[in-house]
Design a protein around this motif. Structure first.
Motif, PDB file in Angstrom:
ATOM      1  N   THR A 168      68.503  38.060  28.622  1.00 28.07           N
ATOM      2  CA  THR A 168      69.410  37.794  27.512  1.00 28.07           C
ATOM      3  C   THR A 168      69.331  36.345  27.055  1.00 28.07           C
ATOM      4  O   THR A 168      69.314  36.053  25.854  1.00 28.07           O
ATOM      5  CB  THR A 168      70.856  38.136  27.918  1.00 28.07           C
ATOM      6  OG1 THR A 168      70.915  39.497  28.359  1.00 28.07           O
ATOM      7  CG2 THR A 168      71.807  37.958  26.751  1.00 28.07           C
ATOM      8  N   ALA A 169      69.262  35.412  28.009  1.00 27.49           N
ATOM      9  CA  ALA A 169      69.261  33.994  27.661  1.00 27.49           C
ATOM     10  C   ALA A 169      67.904  33.517  27.149  1.00 27.49           C
ATOM     11  O   ALA A 169      67.834  32.753  26.182  1.00 27.49           O
ATOM     12  CB  ALA A 169      69.679  33.167  28.877  1.00 27.49           C
ATOM     13  N   LEU A 170      66.821  33.965  27.772  1.00 26.61           N
ATOM     14  CA  LEU A 170      65.513  33.399  27.462  1.00 26.61           C
ATOM     15  C   LEU A 170      64.739  34.182  26.413  1.00 26.61           C
ATOM     16  O   LEU A 170      63.951  33.597  25.664  1.00 26.61           O
ATOM     17  CB  LEU A 170      64.684  33.307  28.746  1.00 26.61           C
ATOM     18  CG  LEU A 170      65.252  32.383  29.824  1.00 26.61           C
ATOM     19  CD1 LEU A 170      64.455  32.518  31.116  1.00 26.61           C
ATOM     20  CD2 LEU A 170      65.270  30.936  29.353  1.00 26.61           C
ATOM     21  N   VAL A 171      64.933  35.496  26.364  1.00 27.43           N
ATOM     22  CA  VAL A 171      64.189  36.309  25.396  1.00 27.43           C
ATOM     23  C   VAL A 171      65.042  36.573  24.157  1.00 27.43           C
ATOM     24  O   VAL A 171      64.589  36.368  23.022  1.00 27.43           O
ATOM     25  CB  VAL A 171      63.723  37.629  26.034  1.00 27.43           C
ATOM     26  CG1 VAL A 171      62.934  38.462  25.020  1.00 27.43           C
ATOM     27  CG2 VAL A 171      62.859  37.350  27.256  1.00 27.43           C
ATOM     28  N   GLU A 193      72.391  43.991  31.164  1.00 25.57           N
ATOM     29  CA  GLU A 193      71.077  43.386  31.016  1.00 25.57           C
ATOM     30  C   GLU A 193      71.014  42.133  31.878  1.00 25.57           C
ATOM     31  O   GLU A 193      72.032  41.484  32.132  1.00 25.57           O
ATOM     32  CB  GLU A 193      70.824  43.024  29.544  1.00 25.57           C
ATOM     33  CG  GLU A 193      69.441  42.479  29.261  1.00 25.57           C
ATOM     34  CD  GLU A 193      68.341  43.435  29.684  1.00 25.57           C
ATOM     35  OE1 GLU A 193      67.824  43.260  30.810  1.00 25.57           O
ATOM     36  OE2 GLU A 193      68.028  44.355  28.928  1.00 25.57           O
ATOM     37  N   THR A 194      69.843  41.803  32.382  1.00 28.93           N
ATOM     38  CA  THR A 194      69.730  40.611  33.227  1.00 28.93           C
ATOM     39  C   THR A 194      70.003  39.366  32.389  1.00 28.93           C
ATOM     40  O   THR A 194      69.629  39.279  31.218  1.00 28.93           O
ATOM     41  CB  THR A 194      68.334  40.501  33.860  1.00 28.93           C
ATOM     42  OG1 THR A 194      67.367  40.253  32.842  1.00 28.93           O
ATOM     43  CG2 THR A 194      67.969  41.777  34.601  1.00 28.93           C
ATOM     44  N   ILE A 202      62.319  45.487  24.330  1.00 24.70           N
ATOM     45  CA  ILE A 202      63.672  45.929  23.974  1.00 24.70           C
ATOM     46  C   ILE A 202      64.674  45.764  25.118  1.00 24.70           C
ATOM     47  O   ILE A 202      65.845  46.117  24.962  1.00 24.70           O
ATOM     48  CB  ILE A 202      63.670  47.402  23.503  1.00 24.70           C
ATOM     49  CG1 ILE A 202      63.248  48.343  24.630  1.00 24.70           C
ATOM     50  CG2 ILE A 202      62.763  47.575  22.303  1.00 24.70           C
ATOM     51  CD1 ILE A 202      63.305  49.814  24.233  1.00 24.70           C
ATOM     52  N   GLY A 203      64.241  45.244  26.236  1.00 24.02           N
ATOM     53  CA  GLY A 203      65.162  44.970  27.336  1.00 24.02           C
ATOM     54  C   GLY A 203      64.946  45.855  28.542  1.00 24.02           C
ATOM     55  O   GLY A 203      64.556  47.013  28.414  1.00 24.02           O
TER      56      GLY A 203
END
Length: 500
Positions: A228-231, A223-224, A86-87
């Motif tokens: 955000t971009a990869l997951v 959020e990193t 979930i981040g």
């Protein structure tokens, strides 16, 4: 195709936000060390209060440490997995909240009878361990994903080095509180007054203050970009989040054209494909952490001897305040002369000579020091605890921190793909803390005498110390044969899903 936002992160200049992130992320490690190292002096107070001015049994000390470590194991596994599902940011504040509330609750351990106090204190320390355990994988992962590839190791090591300042802070707070209470006490010489029951509770509660002060900044962290971009597969949001914290032109991180929809690979955690691709890395990280924590937490083997000879913890003319002060002073000196320098030597060299070399150097010299203490222990050191012994003792902490105690925290945050990174760090750390529990149980075994529990058994101590040296050599072998170097590599090297 390499994403511009991630390439920009890899080459981003060092900025103010990096140092802010070190402080914010490091407060969990600060609290971890504070609560671990305030226990030895606090136990002196508890012993004088609840054991009729005598020392608390060895088992009480080890059990209070072990119960917190058990909570840490659970926290690392649960929060590590949640961080990937979930981040990182969404569960980061929760782990800090548990730490702060549990630290305060430890001071409010209910009752005034011995058994009730120890049971309630153990329960709240278990919860504290859960929060601390959750902070490990989240702090390491967040720092690794914000950092550039040139100085990433130094930044993660700097986060971990906050443990050294936590040790120093716990010692200073204990000395100040003990001095104030002792100065205002009118109890006879050698007698510990009833109000000492307030002092140890105050020391524990103050440990949550620094972490609480960083709660707001944790909640304000985005959020990193890598998560955000990869997951989450939201590259536009990743660029916007990165722009909030780093001074980078939007033209350098925004994609020139829409990206094709490409959902992340579907193979699950701990599947056959996972183990084929990442099994060796997970084994090396978990095994190295397991071995170093056995050794690191068994350092109490030495402290029992040092307290008995130098601090004279059985002196009937010293009250609990004075004994707690002496123990805390010794820990402060050790932190300044050995522990903190070890951390910061690693910060300086980690991106110059690499993680693997530092880990091997640490394991090797730790083994040599343990052999130097252990082999002649029964015939010499047992009756000659002197300055030479203290130097060797300090070297075990130095080479642990300029070595595997720090690198085992760094490497799992770099070796695994983004969707598994926090989970695998949590698994590695949890296995390590199982080793720490073994170390504390070994402390009980090695320090007991056949008939008394007052002095360490020299035969058992000799065997235990030599075994710790052997454990270090095993750690050296695991590092040499299984651990991959991550210095200078982009984290996205592990996002390549090509089975080659």
């Amino acid at each position: 195709m390499a994403l511009k936002v991630l390439s920009a992160l890899d080459v981003a200049k060092i900025q103010l936000y990096h140092f802010k992130a070190i402080i914010v992320a490091g407060m969990g490690l600060f609290t971890d060390a504070y609560d671990l190292f305030c226990i030895p002096p606090i136990i002196k107070l508890i012993g004088r209060i609840y054991y009729d001015d005598k020392s608390a049994p060895t088992a009480v000390v080890s059990n209070l440490v072990a119960i917190a470590l058990l909570g840490t194991v659970i926290g690392q596994l649960v929060f590590g997995r949640l961080g990937d599902q979930i981040g990182r940011r969404r569960v980061y504040g929760l782990s800090l909240s548990i730490m702060v509330l549990s630290s305060i609750a430890c001071g409010f351990s209910i009752c005034r009878t011995r058994n009730c106090v120890l049971v309630s204190l153990g329960f709240f320390r278990f919860l504290l361990g859960v929060g601390i355990g959750g902070d490990y994988p989240l702090s390491a992962t967040i720092m690794s994903e914000f950092a550039n590839k040139k100085t990433r190791g130094a930044f993660i090591a700097a986060v971990f080095s906050m443990q050294g300042f936590g040790i120093l802070a716990s010692s200073v707070v204990t000395m100040v509180v003990s001095t104030i209470f002792d100065a205002t006490s009118d109890a006879p010489e050698g007698h510990t007054p009833d109000e000492a029951d307030i002092s140890w509770r105050l020391i524990l509660m103050l440990g949550g203050v620094p972490a609480a002060l960083t709660y707001y900044w944790r909640m304000m962290m985005p959020e990193t970009a890598r998560y955000t971009a990869l997951v989450e597969q939201n590259v536009v949001q990743a660029a916007m989040d990165m722009k909030k914290v780093l001074d980078v032109p939007m033209s350098q991180i925004a994609e020139d054209s829409p990206l094709p929809s490409s959902p992340p690979p579907t193979y699950p955690l701990l599947s056959k494909r996972f183990f084929r691709r990442h099994g060796r890395d997970l084994f090396s990280c978990a095994a190295s952490w397991f071995l170093v924590d056995i050794v690191f937490y068994s350092s109490n083997l030495f402290q029992s001897q040092i307290y008995h000879r130098f601090i004279k913890d059985h002196d009937p003319n010293k009250n609990g305040y004075q004994l707690a002060f002496r123990v805390a002073r010794f820990q402060a000196i050790l932190a300044i002369c050995s522990t903190i320098p070890g951390y910061w030597v690693t910060v300086y060299f980690i991106d110059r000579i690499g993680r693997v070399r530092i880990q091997m150097i640490g394991f090797f010299f730790m083994a040599m020091v343990y052999f130097a203490i252990g082999i002649p222990y029964k015939f010499y050191w047992h009756n000659h605890i002197n300055d030479g012994f203290l130097v060797l003792y300090g070297l075990t902490f130095f080479f642990s921190n300029f070595g595997p105690n720090t690198t085992t925290f760094i490497v799992p945050a770099e070796l695994f793909p983004a969707r598994f990174r926090s989970t695998c760090h949590g698994i590695s750390g949890a296995v390590g803390k199982v080793g720490a529990i073994i170390g504390t149980v070994g402390f009980i075994w090695a320090s007991k005498n056949q008939k008394k529990d007052e002095k360490p058994n020299p035969e058992r101590m000799t065997v235990a110390l030599v075994l710790l040296g052997v454990v270090c050599l095993v750690g050296l072998s695991v590092t040499y044969f299984f651990t991959r170097e991550t210095m200078g590599r982009s984290l996205e090297d592990n996002e390549n899903e090509d089975d080659d």
